[in-house]
Design a protein around this motif. Structure first.
Motif, PDB file in Angstrom:
ATOM      1  N   LEU A  35      35.626 -23.971  24.921  1.00  0.00           N
ATOM      2  CA  LEU A  35      35.408 -23.519  26.296  1.00  0.00           C
ATOM      3  C   LEU A  35      35.019 -22.044  26.307  1.00  0.00           C
ATOM      4  CD1 LEU A  35      35.553 -23.973  29.392  1.00  0.00           C
ATOM      5  CD2 LEU A  35      37.933 -23.240  29.228  1.00  0.00           C
ATOM      6  N   ASP A  36      35.721 -21.230  25.542  1.00  0.00           N
ATOM      7  CA  ASP A  36      35.391 -19.803  25.469  1.00  0.00           C
ATOM      8  C   ASP A  36      33.967 -19.600  24.965  1.00  0.00           C
ATOM      9  OD1 ASP A  36      37.876 -19.113  26.382  1.00  0.00           O
ATOM     10  OD2 ASP A  36      38.676 -18.591  24.410  1.00  0.00           O
ATOM     11  N   LEU A  37      33.604 -20.329  23.933  1.00  0.00           N
ATOM     12  CA  LEU A  37      32.268 -20.202  23.365  1.00  0.00           C
ATOM     13  C   LEU A  37      31.200 -20.596  24.385  1.00  0.00           C
ATOM     14  CD1 LEU A  37      30.596 -19.563  20.833  1.00  0.00           C
ATOM     15  CD2 LEU A  37      30.812 -21.977  20.214  1.00  0.00           C
ATOM     16  N   ILE A  38      31.429 -21.674  25.115  1.00  0.00           N
ATOM     17  CA  ILE A  38      30.468 -22.135  26.124  1.00  0.00           C
ATOM     18  C   ILE A  38      30.361 -21.122  27.261  1.00  0.00           C
ATOM     19  CG2 ILE A  38      30.067 -23.883  27.910  1.00  0.00           C
ATOM     20  CD1 ILE A  38      31.207 -25.939  25.890  1.00  0.00           C
ATOM     21  N   GLN A  43      27.360 -16.999  29.980  1.00  0.00           N
ATOM     22  CA  GLN A  43      27.358 -15.657  30.571  1.00  0.00           C
ATOM     23  C   GLN A  43      26.236 -14.814  29.978  1.00  0.00           C
ATOM     24  OE1 GLN A  43      28.936 -14.341  33.086  1.00  0.00           O
ATOM     25  NE2 GLN A  43      27.986 -12.346  32.811  1.00  0.00           N
ATOM     26  N   LEU A  44      26.061 -14.892  28.659  1.00  0.00           N
ATOM     27  CA  LEU A  44      24.978 -14.134  28.036  1.00  0.00           C
ATOM     28  C   LEU A  44      23.617 -14.634  28.496  1.00  0.00           C
ATOM     29  CD1 LEU A  44      26.388 -13.729  24.419  1.00  0.00           C
ATOM     30  CD2 LEU A  44      26.240 -11.981  26.212  1.00  0.00           C
ATOM     31  N   LEU A  45      23.486 -15.946  28.678  1.00  0.00           N
ATOM     32  CA  LEU A  45      22.227 -16.488  29.205  1.00  0.00           C
ATOM     33  C   LEU A  45      21.982 -16.025  30.634  1.00  0.00           C
ATOM     34  CD1 LEU A  45      22.248 -20.152  27.846  1.00  0.00           C
ATOM     35  CD2 LEU A  45      20.729 -18.292  27.180  1.00  0.00           C
ATOM     36  N   GLU A  46      23.046 -15.979  31.433  1.00  0.00           N
ATOM     37  CA  GLU A  46      22.906 -15.493  32.803  1.00  0.00           C
ATOM     38  C   GLU A  46      22.455 -14.040  32.823  1.00  0.00           C
ATOM     39  OE1 GLU A  46      25.558 -14.744  36.837  1.00  0.00           O
ATOM     40  OE2 GLU A  46      26.505 -15.572  35.059  1.00  0.00           O
ATOM     41  N   GLU A  47      23.052 -13.213  31.984  1.00  0.00           N
ATOM     42  CA  GLU A  47      22.654 -11.813  31.925  1.00  0.00           C
ATOM     43  C   GLU A  47      21.207 -11.672  31.475  1.00  0.00           C
ATOM     44  OE1 GLU A  47      24.283  -9.350  33.151  1.00  0.00           O
ATOM     45  OE2 GLU A  47      26.080 -10.529  33.547  1.00  0.00           O
ATOM     46  N   LEU A  48      20.791 -12.512  30.549  1.00  0.00           N
ATOM     47  CA  LEU A  48      19.404 -12.488  30.097  1.00  0.00           C
ATOM     48  C   LEU A  48      18.456 -12.900  31.225  1.00  0.00           C
ATOM     49  CD1 LEU A  48      17.418 -12.140  27.729  1.00  0.00           C
ATOM     50  CD2 LEU A  48      17.763 -14.565  27.236  1.00  0.00           C
ATOM     51  N   MET A  49      18.823 -13.945  31.976  1.00  0.00           N
ATOM     52  CA  MET A  49      17.976 -14.386  33.089  1.00  0.00           C
ATOM     53  C   MET A  49      17.887 -13.326  34.180  1.00  0.00           C
ATOM     54  SD  MET A  49      18.656 -18.471  33.572  1.00  0.00           S
ATOM     55  CE  MET A  49      20.383 -18.309  33.929  1.00  0.00           C
ATOM     56  N   ARG A  67      29.464 -19.121  37.041  1.00  0.00           N
ATOM     57  CA  ARG A  67      30.551 -18.367  37.664  1.00  0.00           C
ATOM     58  C   ARG A  67      31.826 -19.201  37.728  1.00  0.00           C
ATOM     59  NH1 ARG A  67      26.110 -16.443  41.163  1.00  0.00           N
ATOM     60  NH2 ARG A  67      25.649 -14.365  40.395  1.00  0.00           N
ATOM     61  N   MET A  68      31.688 -20.488  37.987  1.00  0.00           N
ATOM     62  CA  MET A  68      32.863 -21.363  38.003  1.00  0.00           C
ATOM     63  C   MET A  68      33.488 -21.450  36.618  1.00  0.00           C
ATOM     64  SD  MET A  68      31.927 -24.373  40.775  1.00  0.00           S
ATOM     65  CE  MET A  68      31.448 -25.454  39.515  1.00  0.00           C
ATOM     66  N   LEU A  69      32.678 -21.496  35.579  1.00  0.00           N
ATOM     67  CA  LEU A  69      33.206 -21.543  34.222  1.00  0.00           C
ATOM     68  C   LEU A  69      33.920 -20.241  33.871  1.00  0.00           C
ATOM     69  CD1 LEU A  69      30.372 -23.404  32.331  1.00  0.00           C
ATOM     70  CD2 LEU A  69      32.655 -24.248  32.857  1.00  0.00           C
ATOM     71  N   ARG A  70      33.427 -19.121  34.386  1.00  0.00           N
ATOM     72  CA  ARG A  70      34.128 -17.856  34.160  1.00  0.00           C
ATOM     73  C   ARG A  70      35.494 -17.859  34.840  1.00  0.00           C
ATOM     74  NH1 ARG A  70      30.410 -13.365  36.041  1.00  0.00           N
ATOM     75  NH2 ARG A  70      28.951 -14.979  36.556  1.00  0.00           N
ATOM     76  N   ILE A  71      35.579 -18.498  35.988  1.00  0.00           N
ATOM     77  CA  ILE A  71      36.870 -18.605  36.672  1.00  0.00           C
ATOM     78  C   ILE A  71      37.831 -19.439  35.842  1.00  0.00           C
ATOM     79  CG2 ILE A  71      38.018 -19.574  38.705  1.00  0.00           C
ATOM     80  CD1 ILE A  71      35.538 -18.687  40.307  1.00  0.00           C
TER      81      ILE A  71
END
Length: 94
Positions: A35-38, A43-49, A67-71
């Motif tokens: 889960l942490d890896l995903i 998150q890194l893909l979001e920052e890249l986008m 964002r839900m996964l970060r929660i």
């Protein structure tokens, strides 16, 4: 600010993968590790986008999913903090 947290959590996952090696995916907490890896990868893909200006209008649903996964990751951290009160040895270290 999001970029700093992304770098921090990515570094954490990479260090844990380096420290545990192949056991990272086979240890008892492998589901949390995955889960942490995903979450960190998304998150890194979001920052890249966002950096490429793709995240503003073309993929809003994917960003809200990230964002839900970060929660979920935050819930995991809170769970660990809650368990600390039961572990007196760890509480002594903290």
């Amino acid at each position: 600010m999001d970029v700093l947290f992304s770098i921090f959590f990515a570094t954490e996952v990479v260090l844990r993968m380096f420290a545990h090696g192949a056991r990272f995916f086979w240890m008892p907490s492998w589901k949390w590790n995955l889960l942490d890896l995903i979450v960190v990868t998304l998150q890194l893909l979001e920052e890249l986008m966002v950096a490429l200006r793709l995240g503003e209008s073309k993929v809003p649903v994917a960003l809200s999913l990230m964002r839900m996964l970060r929660i979920l990751r935050l819930v995991r951290v809170l769970r660990v903090v809650r368990l600390l009160r039961y572990m007196t040895e760890l509480r002594t270290l903290v």
